[in-house]
Design a protein around this motif. Sequence first.
Motif, mmCIF file in Angstrom:
data_model
loop_
_atom_site.group_PDB
_atom_site.id
_atom_site.type_symbol
_atom_site.label_atom_id
_atom_site.label_comp_id
_atom_site.label_asym_id
_atom_site.label_seq_id
_atom_site.Cartn_x
_atom_site.Cartn_y
_atom_site.Cartn_z
ATOM 1 N N PRO A 74 11.260 -7.030 -16.539
ATOM 2 C CA PRO A 74 11.425 -7.649 -17.852
ATOM 3 C C PRO A 74 11.656 -9.159 -17.751
ATOM 4 O O PRO A 74 12.494 -9.624 -16.987
ATOM 5 N N GLY A 75 10.859 -9.927 -18.480
ATOM 6 C CA GLY A 75 11.012 -11.374 -18.531
ATOM 7 C C GLY A 75 10.459 -12.118 -17.330
ATOM 8 O O GLY A 75 10.650 -13.328 -17.214
ATOM 9 N N ASP A 76 9.776 -11.423 -16.420
ATOM 10 C CA ASP A 76 9.251 -12.059 -15.210
ATOM 11 C C ASP A 76 7.766 -11.734 -15.068
ATOM 12 O O ASP A 76 7.402 -10.574 -14.917
ATOM 13 N N PRO A 77 6.879 -12.734 -15.131
ATOM 14 C CA PRO A 77 5.451 -12.461 -15.056
ATOM 15 C C PRO A 77 4.938 -12.117 -13.642
ATOM 16 O O PRO A 77 3.836 -11.615 -13.494
ATOM 17 N N TYR A 78 5.735 -12.395 -12.615
ATOM 18 C CA TYR A 78 5.313 -12.098 -11.241
ATOM 19 C C TYR A 78 5.090 -10.599 -11.090
ATOM 20 O O TYR A 78 5.884 -9.796 -11.593
ATOM 21 N N GLU A 79 4.015 -10.210 -10.407
ATOM 22 C CA GLU A 79 3.656 -8.796 -10.320
ATOM 23 C C GLU A 79 3.810 -8.236 -8.909
ATOM 24 O O GLU A 79 3.554 -8.924 -7.923
ATOM 25 N N LEU A 80 4.198 -6.974 -8.871
ATOM 26 C CA LEU A 80 4.166 -6.182 -7.652
ATOM 27 C C LEU A 80 2.956 -5.272 -7.786
ATOM 28 O O LEU A 80 2.853 -4.504 -8.746
ATOM 29 N N GLU A 81 2.017 -5.391 -6.848
ATOM 30 C CA GLU A 81 0.804 -4.584 -6.891
ATOM 31 C C GLU A 81 0.971 -3.393 -5.957
ATOM 32 O O GLU A 81 1.215 -3.562 -4.759
ATOM 33 N N LEU A 82 0.844 -2.193 -6.512
ATOM 34 C CA LEU A 82 0.829 -0.984 -5.697
ATOM 35 C C LEU A 82 -0.635 -0.605 -5.491
ATOM 36 O O LEU A 82 -1.360 -0.383 -6.468
ATOM 37 N N ALA A 115 -0.833 7.696 5.418
ATOM 38 C CA ALA A 115 0.365 6.862 5.529
ATOM 39 C C ALA A 115 -0.044 5.539 6.154
ATOM 40 O O ALA A 115 -1.147 5.389 6.668
ATOM 41 N N TYR A 116 0.874 4.601 6.123
ATOM 42 C CA TYR A 116 0.606 3.286 6.682
ATOM 43 C C TYR A 116 1.629 2.967 7.756
ATOM 44 O O TYR A 116 2.802 3.315 7.640
ATOM 45 N N ASP A 117 1.186 2.285 8.782
ATOM 46 C CA ASP A 117 2.069 1.804 9.835
ATOM 47 C C ASP A 117 2.531 0.417 9.418
ATOM 48 O O ASP A 117 1.728 -0.504 9.307
ATOM 49 N N PRO A 148 -12.722 4.577 -8.802
ATOM 50 C CA PRO A 148 -12.980 5.868 -8.177
ATOM 51 C C PRO A 148 -14.183 5.864 -7.232
ATOM 52 O O PRO A 148 -14.180 6.571 -6.220
ATOM 53 N N GLU A 149 -15.176 5.044 -7.530
ATOM 54 C CA GLU A 149 -16.350 4.986 -6.651
ATOM 55 C C GLU A 149 -15.998 4.403 -5.278
ATOM 56 O O GLU A 149 -16.670 4.660 -4.291
ATOM 57 N N HIS A 150 -14.918 3.638 -5.206
ATOM 58 C CA HIS A 150 -14.459 3.061 -3.935
ATOM 59 C C HIS A 150 -13.170 3.725 -3.451
ATOM 60 O O HIS A 150 -12.586 3.300 -2.445
ATOM 61 N N LYS A 151 -12.697 4.717 -4.228
ATOM 62 C CA LYS A 151 -11.552 5.542 -3.865
ATOM 63 C C LYS A 151 -10.241 4.779 -3.731
ATOM 64 O O LYS A 151 -9.505 4.955 -2.779
ATOM 65 N N PHE A 152 -9.948 3.907 -4.717
ATOM 66 C CA PHE A 152 -8.634 3.275 -4.746
ATOM 67 C C PHE A 152 -8.242 2.901 -6.166
ATOM 68 O O PHE A 152 -9.079 2.771 -7.056
ATOM 69 N N ARG A 172 0.860 -1.184 0.000
ATOM 70 C CA ARG A 172 0.000 0.000 0.000
ATOM 71 C C ARG A 172 0.894 1.231 0.000
ATOM 72 O O ARG A 172 1.841 1.300 0.775
ATOM 73 N N VAL A 173 0.582 2.168 -0.880
ATOM 74 C CA VAL A 173 1.424 3.346 -1.044
ATOM 75 C C VAL A 173 0.633 4.620 -0.773
ATOM 76 O O VAL A 173 -0.557 4.696 -1.062
ATOM 77 N N LYS A 174 1.316 5.625 -0.223
ATOM 78 C CA LYS A 174 0.633 6.889 0.083
ATOM 79 C C LYS A 174 0.668 7.867 -1.080
ATOM 80 O O LYS A 174 -0.164 8.755 -1.165
ATOM 81 N N ASN A 175 1.659 7.730 -1.990
ATOM 82 C CA ASN A 175 1.773 8.617 -3.146
ATOM 83 C C ASN A 175 2.077 7.732 -4.354
ATOM 84 O O ASN A 175 3.211 7.283 -4.528
ATOM 85 N N LEU A 176 1.067 7.505 -5.175
ATOM 86 C CA LEU A 176 1.199 6.560 -6.283
ATOM 87 C C LEU A 176 2.279 6.994 -7.275
ATOM 88 O O LEU A 176 3.110 6.183 -7.685
ATOM 89 N N GLU A 177 2.288 8.263 -7.647
ATOM 90 C CA GLU A 177 3.274 8.727 -8.634
ATOM 91 C C GLU A 177 4.703 8.614 -8.104
ATOM 92 O O GLU A 177 5.609 8.209 -8.821
ATOM 93 N N GLU A 178 4.918 8.952 -6.839
ATOM 94 C CA GLU A 178 6.245 8.833 -6.235
ATOM 95 C C GLU A 178 6.701 7.370 -6.208
ATOM 96 O O GLU A 178 7.856 7.070 -6.516
ATOM 97 N N SER A 179 5.791 6.472 -5.867
ATOM 98 C CA SER A 179 6.131 5.046 -5.827
ATOM 99 C C SER A 179 6.400 4.501 -7.220
ATOM 100 O O SER A 179 7.342 3.718 -7.417
ATOM 101 N N LEU A 180 5.607 4.897 -8.204
ATOM 102 C CA LEU A 180 5.856 4.460 -9.582
ATOM 103 C C LEU A 180 7.217 4.953 -10.058
ATOM 104 O O LEU A 180 7.966 4.198 -10.689
ATOM 105 N N GLU A 181 7.559 6.184 -9.753
ATOM 106 C CA GLU A 181 8.872 6.728 -10.129
ATOM 107 C C GLU A 181 9.989 5.913 -9.491
ATOM 108 O O GLU A 181 10.975 5.565 -10.142
ATOM 109 N N PHE A 182 9.846 5.583 -8.206
ATOM 110 C CA PHE A 182 10.859 4.800 -7.504
ATOM 111 C C PHE A 182 11.048 3.432 -8.154
ATOM 112 O O PHE A 182 12.166 3.054 -8.511
ATOM 113 N N TYR A 183 9.976 2.667 -8.301
ATOM 114 C CA TYR A 183 10.092 1.293 -8.796
ATOM 115 C C TYR A 183 10.527 1.226 -10.260
ATOM 116 O O TYR A 183 11.265 0.313 -10.646
#
Length: 124
Positions: free
Chosen positions: A47-55, A63-65, A35-39, A9-20
């Motif tokens: 590259p070459g790996d189908p495993y996904e990281l979900e943000l 923020a998250y603890d 958007p109706e559920h706000k997430f 779970r990320v607090k700033n999607l664009e910042e996290s996308l830039e990092f990863y």
Amino acid sequence: MKMAHTCVRVKNLEESLEFYTTAFDFTESRRRDFPEHKFTLVYLTLPGDPYELELTYNYDSEAYDLGNGYGHIAISTKDLEGLHEKHKEAGFNITELKHLPGVPPSYYFIIDPDGYKIEIIREK
């Protein structure tokens, strides 16, 4: 069975996308907006790996603890020293190269914008 994805779970999607995408060459494989559920869910792959990281970005979250249960995820690389140097030059929050007793340096940690630890290990 096989592993499908890991969610952080990320607090700033664009910042996290830039990092990863900058630190690891992840690319966005898909995005699901609710958007109706706000997430928003953004799935990243290496590259070459189908495993996904979900943000997961919850619109109204500050923020998250991380608590004391989260350890880390791990990413392997053939060029440990090269990636370590790239991360150092980019100014990312990283540790020095580390090793287990009796073994040459084989890993280090990098911290993402939300404080998640990622272990970078030498590919076997």
